[in-house]
Design an enzyme around this catalytic site. Structure first.
Site, PDB file in Angstrom:
ATOM      1  N   HIS A   1       0.947  -1.783   0.059  1.00 40.88           N
ATOM      2  CA  HIS A   1      -0.178  -0.068   0.054  1.00 40.88           C
ATOM      3  C   HIS A   1       1.263   1.188  -0.382  1.00 40.88           C
ATOM      4  O   HIS A   1       1.864   1.280   0.677  1.00 40.88           O
ATOM      5  CB  HIS A   1      -0.806  -0.302   1.341  1.00 40.88           C
ATOM      6  CG  HIS A   1      -1.688   1.121   0.865  1.00 40.88           C
ATOM      7  ND1 HIS A   1      -1.821   2.143   1.455  1.00 40.88           N
ATOM      8  CD2 HIS A   1      -3.316   0.890   0.984  1.00 40.88           C
ATOM      9  CE1 HIS A   1      -2.674   2.928   1.192  1.00 40.88           C
ATOM     10  NE2 HIS A   1      -3.762   2.476   1.462  1.00 40.88           N
TER      11      HIS A   1
ATOM     12  N   ASP B   1       3.376  -4.289   8.075  1.00 43.55           N
ATOM     13  CA  ASP B   1       1.945  -3.435   8.066  1.00 43.55           C
ATOM     14  C   ASP B   1       0.844  -4.227   7.921  1.00 43.55           C
ATOM     15  O   ASP B   1       0.263  -5.154   7.707  1.00 43.55           O
ATOM     16  CB  ASP B   1       1.797  -2.707   6.575  1.00 43.55           C
ATOM     17  CG  ASP B   1       1.038  -2.346   6.344  1.00 43.55           C
ATOM     18  OD1 ASP B   1      -0.174  -2.238   6.997  1.00 43.55           O
ATOM     19  OD2 ASP B   1       0.977  -1.446   4.903  1.00 43.55           O
TER      20      ASP B   1
ATOM     21  N   GLN C   1      -4.694  -5.049   7.253  1.00 43.73           N
ATOM     22  CA  GLN C   1      -4.956  -6.378   6.595  1.00 43.73           C
ATOM     23  C   GLN C   1      -5.196  -6.843   7.092  1.00 43.73           C
ATOM     24  O   GLN C   1      -5.705  -8.395   7.226  1.00 43.73           O
ATOM     25  CB  GLN C   1      -4.866  -6.018   5.230  1.00 43.73           C
ATOM     26  CG  GLN C   1      -5.349  -4.917   4.359  1.00 43.73           C
ATOM     27  CD  GLN C   1      -7.088  -4.785   4.426  1.00 43.73           C
ATOM     28  OE1 GLN C   1      -8.093  -4.839   5.055  1.00 43.73           O
ATOM     29  NE2 GLN C   1      -6.986  -3.225   3.617  1.00 43.73           N
TER      30      GLN C   1
ATOM     31  N   LYS D   1     -10.137  -0.116  10.672  1.00 41.98           N
ATOM     32  CA  LYS D   1     -10.622  -1.478   9.179  1.00 41.98           C
ATOM     33  C   LYS D   1     -11.014  -2.704  10.759  1.00 41.98           C
ATOM     34  O   LYS D   1     -11.259  -3.796  10.182  1.00 41.98           O
ATOM     35  CB  LYS D   1      -9.356  -2.287   9.032  1.00 41.98           C
ATOM     36  CG  LYS D   1      -8.705  -0.812   8.376  1.00 41.98           C
ATOM     37  CD  LYS D   1      -8.138  -1.173   7.317  1.00 41.98           C
ATOM     38  CE  LYS D   1      -7.012  -0.127   6.371  1.00 41.98           C
ATOM     39  NZ  LYS D   1      -8.397  -0.083   5.111  1.00 41.98           N
TER      40      LYS D   1
ATOM     41  N   CYS E   1      -4.518   2.637  -3.851  1.00 43.04           N
ATOM     42  CA  CYS E   1      -3.373   2.944  -3.277  1.00 43.04           C
ATOM     43  C   CYS E   1      -2.528   2.080  -3.187  1.00 43.04           C
ATOM     44  O   CYS E   1      -1.748   1.816  -2.399  1.00 43.04           O
ATOM     45  CB  CYS E   1      -3.504   3.545  -1.841  1.00 43.04           C
ATOM     46  SG  CYS E   1      -5.419   4.615  -1.611  1.00 43.04           S
TER      47      CYS E   1
HETATM   48  N1  PMP Z   1      -2.354  -0.325   4.939  1.00 40.96           N
HETATM   49  C1  PMP Z   1      -2.955  -1.762   4.125  1.00 40.96           C
HETATM   50  C2  PMP Z   1      -2.308  -2.285   3.642  1.00 40.96           C
HETATM   51  C3  PMP Z   1      -3.950  -0.693   3.995  1.00 40.96           C
HETATM   52  O1  PMP Z   1      -4.263  -1.656   3.673  1.00 40.96           O
HETATM   53  C4  PMP Z   1      -4.288   0.498   3.905  1.00 40.96           C
HETATM   54  C5  PMP Z   1      -5.619   1.006   4.149  1.00 40.96           C
HETATM   55  N2  PMP Z   1      -5.824   0.819   2.984  1.00 40.96           N
HETATM   56  C6  PMP Z   1      -3.434   1.270   5.007  1.00 40.96           C
HETATM   57  C7  PMP Z   1      -2.090   0.843   5.099  1.00 40.96           C
HETATM   58  C8  PMP Z   1      -3.364   2.542   5.287  1.00 40.96           C
HETATM   59  O2  PMP Z   1      -4.315   2.288   6.542  1.00 40.96           O
HETATM   60  P1  PMP Z   1      -5.402   4.008   7.173  1.00 40.96           P
HETATM   61  O3  PMP Z   1      -5.336   4.694   5.497  1.00 40.96           O
HETATM   62  O4  PMP Z   1      -5.863   3.613   8.524  1.00 40.96           O
HETATM   63  O5  PMP Z   1      -4.126   4.891   7.619  1.00 40.96           O
END
Ligand code: PMP
Length: 411
Positions: free
Chosen positions: A125, A202, A205, A228, A365
Site C-alpha cells: 500500500h 504493515d 489488513q 478496519k 493505493c
Molecule cells: N496498509 C494497508 C495494507 C492498507 O490496506 C491500508 C488501508 N487501505 C493502509 C495501510 C492505510 O491505512 P490508513 O488509511 O488507516 O492509515
C-alpha cells in the site's frame, strides 16, 4: 452454504446494514477500506462522552481519572490483543499511515545512512512505500524490491535474494489489500535479523482478520488501523520493541509528552508518551477497546475461518463468469480483486452500487502493484465477519447485470 459463524445474529448488531440507498438489501463488500461498526462500539463511544469525558493525565478530578483509566485500559487491551510484551510498547496514532510515517520520520532519519537499503515489495500500500521512498531519498539510502511470484505470492527466497549486509529494514505488508496475499512474515523477520536489519510489518489488513502475535512473528515494528477492525476512524496503533522506542527521539513536540520545560530546553517522558504529543484521540481508543472486546467474543479464529470459506466460495463463483479475470494466489485473506473484460472497474462498481452492493474500484493505493498486474485499476470485494454466502451470490448476479448493461459480447 452453512456459515461457521452466527452471521444473522452478528449482522443484527450492525445498524448500518439496514441502510438501502437504492431500496435493495445492502451488501457491504468494502471492509478492506473500512469496516462497519457494531452497536456495542457505538454505545461505548456514547457512554464515554456521557460519563467519562475529560482530558487525560491533566486533571486531579475524578472525571479526568476515569478518562485516563479508559485510555490506558485501551492500550493494555491492544497489547494483549496482539500479544505485545508490554502496554508501553503500544503507541496510539491516527492509523497505519501515521504509524509508518512515525517510524520513517524518526527511526528512518536517525538510522539510515547513504548506501543503506530498505527492502519492500511491489504489493505494498502507498502508506508502506511512499514514506520509505521519501526518507531513502533524503538519507541517500536505496529502496529495493523483493519480487512477487507469478501468482502474486511472495516466496521468502525472493526476499532472501535482495536482503544483505546493506539492508537496514525490511518493511512488508502482512496481507495485501489488493491480492489478499498472506506474506510469510515470520520467515521475513527472521531473515531480516540474520542480516542485521529490522523488520516492520504493515498489519492493516491482518489484525482485523486473523489472530496476530507480534512476539511469535518476531518483527520489530507492527502497524494497524482501528477503523478496519470495527473501531472508530482516527485511531490506530504502532507497536515496537521497547529498546527501539527508547532509542528513538520523541515525535510531535508539545503538551502531554514532556517531563520538564524551561525557557530554553525540555526533557521528555518515556515511551509511549513521548510519541503522543497533544491531546490524544481518547474516545477513539475507548471505541477500539470495545471493538477488540466484540472481536474476542466472536473469536478471531472463527472469523478467519468464516472469511476463508467466503473467499473460496467467491473465487469459485467468480471463475464461472466468462470474461472475468481475478488476480492473486488461491491461498489468501478475505479479499478478491478482479476485472471484467472490456468494462472499466468504475463502471462495474457503479452498476453494483445501483444494486446496493458496495465494492471498491480503482488502484487501491497500490499503483506499483497495478503496473505489476498490467492494469490501471481493478474491482475489489472484501469480506468480514458480517458477510454471507448469499452476498457473494448477489455480487455475482450484479456482475452479470454489469455485463448485460454494457452489452458487452464477452466470450
Ligand atoms: N496498509 C494497508 C495494507 C492498507 O490496506 C491500508 C488501508 N487501505 C493502509 C495501510 C492505510 O491505512 P490508513 O488509511 O488507516 O492509515
Amino acid at each position: 452454504m452453512k456459515s461457521l459463524l452466527p452471521v444473522e445474529q452478528i449482522r443484527a448488531q450492525f445498524p448500518i446494514l439496514n441502510e438501502n440507498p437504492h431500496g435493495k438489501p445492502l451488501v457491504y463488500l468494502d471492509s478492506a477500506a473500512t469496516s462497519q461498526k457494531p452497536r456495542f462500539v457505538l454505545q461505548r463511544l456514547q457512554a464515554y462522552y456521557e460519563h467519562e469525558n475529560a482530558n487525560v493525565y491533566r486533571g486531579v478530578y475524578t472525571l479526568s481519572a476515569r478518562a485516563t483509566e479508559a485510555y490506558e485500559q485501551a492500550r493494555a487491551h491492544v497489547a494483549a490483543f496482539i500479544h505485545a510484551p508490554a502496554p508501553e510498547e503500544v503507541i496510539f496514532v491516527r492509523g497505519t499511515t501515521e504509524a509508518i510515517n512515525l517510524v520513517a520520520d524518526r527511526w528512518g532519519r536517525e538510522n539510515l545512512q547513504p548506501g543503506d537499503e530498505v527492502v519492500v515489495t511491489p504489493l505494498e500500500h502507498h502508506s508502506n512505500l511512499v514514506p520509505w521512498q521519501h526518507i531513502c531519498a533524503e538519507r541517500g539510502a536505496t529502496l529495493r524490491y523483493a519480487e512477487l511470484a507469478e501468482d502474486g505470492s511472495l516466496p521468502v527466497e525472493n526476499v532472501a535474494a535482495v536482503v544483505g549486509p546493506r539492508t537496514k529494514l525490511v518493511a512488508v505488508a502482512h496481507i495485501s489489500n489488493v491480492l489478499g496475499t498472506i506474506l510469510p512474515v515470520r520467515e521475513i523477520a527472521e531473515l531480516a535479523h540474520q542480516n542485521g536489519a529490522l523488520c516492520l510489518i504493515d498489519g492493516a489488513q491482518a489484525v482485523p482478520h486473523l489472530p496476530v502475535d507480534v512476539q511469535q512473528i518476531g518483527c520489530d515494528f507492527y502497524a494497524f488501523s482501528g477503523h478496519k477492525m470495527l473501531g472508530p476512524t482516527g485511531i490506530g496503533c504502532l507497536w515496537a520493541k521497547r529498546s527501539i522506542l527508547d532509542a528513538m527521539d520523541p515525535w510531535l513536540y508539545g503538551g502531554e509528552m514532556i517531563s520538564r520545560v524551561t525557557r530554553v530546553s525540555s526533557t521528555f517522558k518515556e515511551s509511549p508518551y513521548k510519541f503522543e504529543g497533544g491531546t490524544p484521540n481518547i474516545a477513539g481508543a475507548v471505541g477500539l477497546d470495545a471493538a477488540l472486546t466484540f472481536l474476542e467474543q466472536v473469536g478471531m479464529e472463527r472469523i478467519t475461518e468464516h472469511e476463508s470459506a467466503l473467499t473460496e466460495y467467491a473465487l469459485s463463483r467468480l471463475s464461472e463468469i466468462k470474461g472475468l479475470q481475478w488476480y492473486g494466489p488461491k491461498e489468501r485473506g478475505g479479499i478478491v480483486t478482479f476485472n471484467l473484460e472490456g468494462i472499466h472497474p468504475h463502471d462495474v462498481a457503479t452498476v453494483l452500487d445501483n444494486e446496493d452492493i458496495c465494492v471498491r474500484a480503482g488502484h487501491h493505493c497500490a499503483q506499483p502493484l497495478m503496473s505489476w498486474l498490467s492494469c490501471t485499476a481493478t474491482v475489489r470485494a472484501s469480506f468480514y465477519l458480517y458477510n454471507t454466502f448469499e452476498e457473494v451470490d448477489a455480487l455475482c448476479a450484479g456482475l452479470l447485470k454489469a455485463k448485460e448493461f454494457f452489452h458487452h459480447a464477452v466470450v
